[in-house]
Motif scaffolding. Structure first.
Motif, short mmCIF file in Angstrom:
data_model
loop_
_atom_site.label_atom_id
_atom_site.label_comp_id
_atom_site.label_asym_id
_atom_site.label_seq_id
_atom_site.Cartn_x
_atom_site.Cartn_y
_atom_site.Cartn_z
N ARG A 175 48.76 58.46 -12.48
CA ARG A 175 48.46 57.61 -13.64
C ARG A 175 47.68 56.37 -13.19
N LYS A 176 48.09 55.76 -12.07
CA LYS A 176 47.37 54.59 -11.57
C LYS A 176 45.94 54.92 -11.16
N MET A 177 45.72 56.17 -10.71
CA MET A 177 44.38 56.60 -10.32
C MET A 177 43.50 56.96 -11.51
N GLY A 178 44.08 57.02 -12.70
CA GLY A 178 43.30 57.33 -13.88
C GLY A 178 43.42 58.75 -14.39
N PHE A 179 44.32 59.56 -13.78
CA PHE A 179 44.53 60.94 -14.22
C PHE A 179 45.65 61.00 -15.26
N ALA A 180 45.59 61.99 -16.11
CA ALA A 180 46.71 62.30 -17.00
C ALA A 180 47.54 63.41 -16.35
N THR A 181 48.80 63.50 -16.76
CA THR A 181 49.68 64.54 -16.22
C THR A 181 50.41 65.23 -17.36
N ALA A 182 50.86 66.45 -17.08
CA ALA A 182 51.57 67.24 -18.09
C ALA A 182 52.65 68.08 -17.44
N ILE A 183 53.76 68.27 -18.15
CA ILE A 183 54.78 69.23 -17.76
C ILE A 183 54.46 70.53 -18.48
N ASP A 184 54.22 71.59 -17.75
CA ASP A 184 53.93 72.89 -18.32
C ASP A 184 55.23 73.66 -18.54
N ASP A 185 55.22 74.63 -19.45
CA ASP A 185 56.37 75.51 -19.69
C ASP A 185 57.64 74.73 -19.99
N PHE A 186 57.52 73.63 -20.72
CA PHE A 186 58.68 72.78 -20.99
C PHE A 186 59.72 73.57 -21.78
N GLY A 187 60.94 73.50 -21.29
CA GLY A 187 62.04 74.20 -21.95
C GLY A 187 62.38 75.53 -21.33
N ALA A 188 61.66 75.91 -20.26
CA ALA A 188 61.93 77.22 -19.66
C ALA A 188 62.27 77.14 -18.20
N GLY A 189 62.31 75.97 -17.61
CA GLY A 189 62.45 75.87 -16.17
C GLY A 189 63.74 75.26 -15.69
N HIS A 190 63.65 74.62 -14.55
CA HIS A 190 64.84 74.14 -13.85
C HIS A 190 65.40 72.84 -14.40
N ALA A 191 64.56 72.02 -15.03
CA ALA A 191 65.00 70.67 -15.31
C ALA A 191 65.10 70.33 -16.79
N GLY A 192 64.14 70.68 -17.59
CA GLY A 192 64.17 70.40 -19.01
C GLY A 192 64.27 68.92 -19.32
N LEU A 193 65.16 68.57 -20.23
CA LEU A 193 65.28 67.18 -20.66
C LEU A 193 65.73 66.27 -19.51
N GLY A 194 66.44 66.82 -18.54
CA GLY A 194 66.84 66.01 -17.39
C GLY A 194 65.65 65.51 -16.62
N LEU A 195 64.63 66.36 -16.49
CA LEU A 195 63.40 65.96 -15.80
C LEU A 195 62.68 64.89 -16.61
N LEU A 196 62.64 65.06 -17.93
CA LEU A 196 61.98 64.08 -18.79
C LEU A 196 62.68 62.73 -18.75
N ALA A 197 63.99 62.72 -18.55
CA ALA A 197 64.72 61.47 -18.44
C ALA A 197 64.38 60.73 -17.15
N LYS A 198 63.98 61.50 -16.12
CA LYS A 198 63.66 60.91 -14.82
C LYS A 198 62.31 60.23 -14.83
N PHE A 199 61.32 60.86 -15.46
CA PHE A 199 59.97 60.28 -15.57
C PHE A 199 59.27 60.93 -16.75
N GLN A 200 58.19 60.28 -17.20
CA GLN A 200 57.49 60.76 -18.37
C GLN A 200 56.01 61.03 -18.03
N THR A 201 55.56 62.20 -18.41
CA THR A 201 54.15 62.55 -18.26
C THR A 201 53.42 62.20 -19.56
N ASP A 202 52.09 62.34 -19.53
CA ASP A 202 51.30 62.05 -20.73
C ASP A 202 51.42 63.16 -21.78
N TYR A 203 51.62 64.39 -21.29
CA TYR A 203 51.70 65.55 -22.17
C TYR A 203 52.91 66.41 -21.81
N ILE A 204 53.44 67.09 -22.81
CA ILE A 204 54.44 68.14 -22.63
C ILE A 204 53.88 69.40 -23.25
#
Length: 255
Positions: free
Chosen positions: A143-172
């Protein structure tokens, strides 16, 4: 850390790959918001065949090669003639130091005149996060370098909402299993509506992926999803940027 820095200086990549590109559509404007780069073999072999050759020993080289192939392939396909972004999948466990490991990506962007502010880096929940603090550092550094980030396949993997509570990407990017048949499934609709409310509160944009029918499209549009990706609009184009066919245009053509 030293291993990663050595890797960044190395130009020896063993993967002979190419990219297919699938549009992410802004359904408010009917325009392509971004193209996701999807790994393929050099002759169009599927992603599973390519990914089956990735090991912990060559994961770093593969990740670096994918970034280069995505940017070079998109530019060769004509993305600079559009205002679309380019979404590149990356492997968090292959990034040893965000600042060091991004250098080849930056070099490739400069060489092809691709604006770095149009890059989105997405990672999948399906890759187990061995160190979520490390992933958080990558997201914040990008984010500091000017890139956007996204979590792909949200809701199907290892972390789900727990991962989102840890940090936030620009897109889900909502996993297709959450939206499949959403027009007739009350539980799916309620879950997606809940994720949308959370994302809106956190300033995160939702992208629905894997959309195949007009009914799914209409249901998602009705609950406020703006960005949609799937076969309904276009299949991935191997080494090309496919044109999108909007639902109304598709059904008008059939009629």
């Amino acid at each position: 850390m030293q291993r990663g820095c050595q890797g960044c200086r190395s130009q020896d990549h063993d993967f002979d790959i190419a990219m297919a590109f699938q549009p992410i559509v802004d359904i408010q404007t009917g325009r392509t918001f971004a193209f996701e780069a999807l790994v393929r073999g050099s002759n169009g072999e599927g992603a599973d065949e390519v990914l089956s050759r990735v090991t912990p020993e060559n994961r770093y080289a593969f990740d670096q090669r994918c970034r280069v192939a995505a940017i070079e392939g998109a530019v060769a396909a004509g993305i600079l003639a559009t205002d679309a972004r380019l979404s590149i999948n990356f492997l968090p466990n292959a990034v040893y130091s965000p600042a060091a490991c991004i250098q080849l990506t930056l070099k490739t962007a400069r060489a092809t005149s691709f604006p770095i502010e149009r890059l989105i880096f997405e990672f999948t929940e399906n890759e187990e996060m061995t160190d979520t603090d490390h992933v958080k550092n990558i997201v914040e550094s990008y984010r500091k370098m000017g890139f956007a980030t996204a979590i792909d396949d949200f809701g199907a993997g290892h972390a789900g909402l727990g991962l989102l509570a840890k940090f936030q990407t620009d897109y889900i990017k909502l996993d297709m299993e959450l939206v499949r048949g959403i027009e007739t499934s009350l539980p799916r609709r309620m879950i997606v509506e809940g994720v949308i409310r959370i994302a809106d509160s956190l300033g995160i944009t939702i992208i629905a992926e894997g959309i195949e029918t007009k009914a799914e499209h209409d249901a998602l549009r009705a609950i406020g999803v703006r960005y949609i990706q799937g076969y309904l609009f276009a299949r991935p184009g191997f080494k090309c940027l496919p044109e999108i066919l909007l639902p109304d245009e598709r059904y008008a053509a059939v009629a």
